[in-house]
Scaffold this active site. Structure first.
Site, PDB file in Angstrom:
ATOM      1  N   HIS A 200     -81.567 -16.014  19.512  1.00 45.76           N
ATOM      2  CA  HIS A 200     -81.967 -17.273  18.494  1.00 45.76           C
ATOM      3  C   HIS A 200     -83.144 -18.125  19.124  1.00 45.76           C
ATOM      4  O   HIS A 200     -83.304 -18.130  20.212  1.00 45.76           O
ATOM      5  CB  HIS A 200     -80.676 -17.843  18.480  1.00 45.76           C
ATOM      6  CG  HIS A 200     -80.846 -19.255  17.293  1.00 45.76           C
ATOM      7  ND1 HIS A 200     -81.230 -20.394  17.460  1.00 45.76           N
ATOM      8  CD2 HIS A 200     -79.997 -19.116  16.174  1.00 45.76           C
ATOM      9  CE1 HIS A 200     -81.094 -21.207  16.367  1.00 45.76           C
ATOM     10  NE2 HIS A 200     -80.338 -20.243  15.538  1.00 45.76           N
TER      11      HIS A 200
ATOM     12  N   CYS B 262     -83.689 -18.030  12.172  1.00 44.77           N
ATOM     13  CA  CYS B 262     -84.010 -18.612  13.404  1.00 44.77           C
ATOM     14  C   CYS B 262     -84.161 -17.274  14.550  1.00 44.77           C
ATOM     15  O   CYS B 262     -83.847 -17.697  15.558  1.00 44.77           O
ATOM     16  CB  CYS B 262     -83.114 -19.483  14.119  1.00 44.77           C
ATOM     17  SG  CYS B 262     -83.023 -20.863  12.874  1.00 44.77           S
TER      18      CYS B 262
ATOM     19  N   LYS C  57     -69.654 -24.291  14.240  1.00 49.30           N
ATOM     20  CA  LYS C  57     -69.201 -22.923  14.102  1.00 49.30           C
ATOM     21  C   LYS C  57     -67.692 -22.561  14.156  1.00 49.30           C
ATOM     22  O   LYS C  57     -67.584 -21.464  13.835  1.00 49.30           O
ATOM     23  CB  LYS C  57     -70.229 -22.202  14.685  1.00 49.30           C
ATOM     24  CG  LYS C  57     -71.866 -22.267  14.363  1.00 49.30           C
ATOM     25  CD  LYS C  57     -72.521 -21.716  15.080  1.00 49.30           C
ATOM     26  CE  LYS C  57     -74.085 -21.947  14.945  1.00 49.30           C
ATOM     27  NZ  LYS C  57     -74.727 -21.702  13.632  1.00 49.30           N
TER      28      LYS C  57
ATOM     29  N   ASP D 169     -75.032 -17.061  25.318  1.00 45.07           N
ATOM     30  CA  ASP D 169     -75.052 -17.929  24.314  1.00 45.07           C
ATOM     31  C   ASP D 169     -73.698 -17.798  23.302  1.00 45.07           C
ATOM     32  O   ASP D 169     -74.052 -16.725  22.692  1.00 45.07           O
ATOM     33  CB  ASP D 169     -76.109 -17.884  23.439  1.00 45.07           C
ATOM     34  CG  ASP D 169     -76.309 -18.707  22.147  1.00 45.07           C
ATOM     35  OD1 ASP D 169     -75.049 -19.477  21.854  1.00 45.07           O
ATOM     36  OD2 ASP D 169     -77.413 -18.636  21.557  1.00 45.07           O
TER      37      ASP D 169
ATOM     38  N   GLN E 264     -72.118 -17.536  18.492  1.00 42.11           N
ATOM     39  CA  GLN E 264     -71.334 -16.521  17.373  1.00 42.11           C
ATOM     40  C   GLN E 264     -70.338 -15.807  18.092  1.00 42.11           C
ATOM     41  O   GLN E 264     -69.640 -14.968  17.307  1.00 42.11           O
ATOM     42  CB  GLN E 264     -72.487 -15.650  16.889  1.00 42.11           C
ATOM     43  CG  GLN E 264     -73.599 -16.480  16.482  1.00 42.11           C
ATOM     44  CD  GLN E 264     -73.354 -17.040  14.983  1.00 42.11           C
ATOM     45  OE1 GLN E 264     -71.995 -16.889  14.300  1.00 42.11           O
ATOM     46  NE2 GLN E 264     -74.076 -17.866  14.412  1.00 42.11           N
TER      47      GLN E 264
HETATM   48  N1  PLP Z   1     -77.423 -19.412  19.085  1.00 39.65           N
HETATM   49  C1  PLP Z   1     -76.992 -18.804  18.205  1.00 39.65           C
HETATM   50  C2  PLP Z   1     -76.821 -17.232  18.412  1.00 39.65           C
HETATM   51  C3  PLP Z   1     -76.834 -19.289  16.834  1.00 39.65           C
HETATM   52  O1  PLP Z   1     -76.524 -18.531  15.936  1.00 39.65           O
HETATM   53  C4  PLP Z   1     -77.124 -20.468  16.547  1.00 39.65           C
HETATM   54  C5  PLP Z   1     -76.863 -21.172  15.287  1.00 39.65           C
HETATM   55  O2  PLP Z   1     -76.780 -20.514  14.307  1.00 39.65           O
HETATM   56  C6  PLP Z   1     -77.521 -21.323  17.669  1.00 39.65           C
HETATM   57  C7  PLP Z   1     -77.753 -20.956  18.870  1.00 39.65           C
HETATM   58  C8  PLP Z   1     -77.935 -22.815  17.423  1.00 39.65           C
HETATM   59  O3  PLP Z   1     -76.768 -23.651  17.241  1.00 39.65           O
HETATM   60  P1  PLP Z   1     -76.803 -24.960  16.675  1.00 39.65           P
HETATM   61  O4  PLP Z   1     -77.575 -25.031  15.756  1.00 39.65           O
HETATM   62  O5  PLP Z   1     -75.357 -25.356  16.232  1.00 39.65           O
HETATM   63  O6  PLP Z   1     -77.195 -25.801  17.919  1.00 39.65           O
END
Ligand code: PLP
Length: 405
Positions: free
Chosen positions: A123, A364, A226, A200, A203
């Site tokens: 991401h 993203c 999430k 990370d 998900q």
């Molecule tokens: N990492 C992953 C794999 C994500 O799917 C997301 C959000 O869609 C993020 C990071 C960023 O999360 P946040 O916007 O809650 O900080």
């Protein structure tokens, strides 16, 4: 025991609303999940009857909010299997957790020419902070490739290590492909090369049991919103020995032991990384969200969502011109796709008029889009309250839209 889907759906008032006169089918859960009553009530109750700033307040309410906040930290610790509450830092979300590591780990441990490995499916929040650090410190970013099914190339991964490799950053689950990456194996390889590994978990943590000690990761990040919790709260898990050595991320109240104009000493962990008034209502509501998912059972949630994903993919594959992205054997509750040459934005807009909420665009993950040779994709993503009937409505909607082109 059968999965209590009707009771679960009744816990989420928003699921019974209509959009454009049709029942809402909410399949944008990877972006954010809906909230059960228990979470909303935890927020309301705290504001109605407890609210006061945490830490150091001598009065009753301050002590009560502090207790709730610190109990929430313990709740998160137990949920992800960390050794100590010192390893649980509350942040605004995954993005802030990742920026914290890039800044503080980067400041403390990385020199010009040191290497950080990222995967091609990261991401943007796990790419851009490292690029900002590259601008500041001259680190080197290397990219772990994947095959066409969306599985990381583990041989290529091992070949990327050099004596300058310091950190590997990898999405536990891709928010586009749904691939569950083999964190435990990747951490072993990283450690064998004297490097650390950040997973990370944005998900993964909402969908299956994640235990940081079993995974052997050095850092884990996730977002409250999430996992059925509120927006604006997230978590950074970090090994105590690393966090101890790392520079603070931001300066301010809460994170100091003593301040003079000549010199400041810092608070003990985890407060050293929590400058300013924390989101103590959010932490308490996040704990309520964790109680909620654990009340259902993470294993049951995983089984239900995996079944839905398989069902959705099988039904979608029958649509002429369907291209599914991400067919790894270990795949979580996300299905990204394109149909014929219909622009994903058109797909999303037309499905929306049928009451079906999906996400479209680059998710993203523009480097991943480039790897797949597309500008964007449509994506349906599932949560513990979705049903096969909703998938049927979604597939019927897709068929209807596809016929228009
Ligand atoms: N990492 C992953 C794999 C994500 O799917 C997301 C959000 O869609 C993020 C990071 C960023 O999360 P946040 O916007 O809650 O900080």
């Amino acid at each position: 025991m059968t999965y209590p889907i009707d009771d679960i759906r009744a816990d989420f008032p928003i699921l019974s609303r209509e959009v454009y006169g049709r029942p809402l089918v909410y399949l944008d859960n990877a972006a954010t999940t809906q909230k059960p009553r228990a979470v909303v009530e935890a927020i309301a109750q705290e504001y109605y009857s407890v609210n006061a700033n945490v830490h150091r307040g001598v009065h009753f309410l301050s002590q009560q909010t502090t207790t709730l906040h610190e109990e929430a930290r313990e709740r998160v610790r137990a949920f992800i299997g960390a050794q100590s509450v010192s390893e649980i830092v509350f942040t605004r979300g995954t993005t802030e957790s990742l920026n914290l590591v890039a800044t503080s780990f980067g400041e403390t441990f990385l020199q010009e020419g040191d290497e950080v490995l990222l995967t091609v499916m990261e991401h943007h929040s796990d790419i851009v902070p490292w690029q900002l650090l590259r601008e500041r410190k001259g680190i080197v970013i290397k990219v772990i490739p994947m095959n066409d099914a969306g599985v990381l190339d583990m041989e290529a991964y091992e070949r990327l290590f050099t004596p300058r490799t310091r950190l590997v950053c990898v999405a536990h689950v891709s928010n586009v492909l749904g691939t569950v990456n083999p964190i435990a194996r990747m951490a072993e390889v990283a450690h064998a090369h004297g490097a650390y590994l950040l997973a990370d978990g944005a998900q993964s943590v909402p969908h299956f049991k994640v235990d940081v000690q079993a995974l052997g990761c050095d850092f884990l990040t996730f977002s409250g919103h999430k996992i059925y919790g509120p927006t604006g709260i997230g978590v950074l898990y970090g090994r105590e020995a690393l966090l101890e050595q790392m520079q603070p991320y931001q300066g301010g109240g809460e994170m100091i032991a003593r301040v003079t104009f000549e010199k400041t000493t810092y608070e003990r962990l985890p407060y050293k990384f929590e400058a300013g008034t924390p989101d103590y209502v959010g932490s308490h509501a996040l704990a309520a969200a964790i109680d909620y998912v654990e009340g259902i059972g993470m294993d049951r949630i995983t089984a239900q969502e995996r079944e839905l994903t398989k069902y959705a993919m099988a039904r979608m594959a029958d649509i002429p011109g369907m291209q599914l992205y991400g067919t790894a054997p270990d795949k979580d509750a996300v299905v990204a796709f394109n149909v014929k040459d219909i622009h994903p934005l058109d797909l999303g807009t037309l499905l929306d008029r049928l009451g079906i909420a999906i996400r479209t665009g680059h998710h993203c993950a523009q480097p991943l889009m480039a790897r797949c040779g597309v500008e964007g994709m449509a994506r349906a993503s599932f949560a513990l309250y979705n049903t096969k009937e909703e998938i049927d409505t979604f597939v019927a909607g897709l068929e209807r839209v596809v016929k228009m082109f």
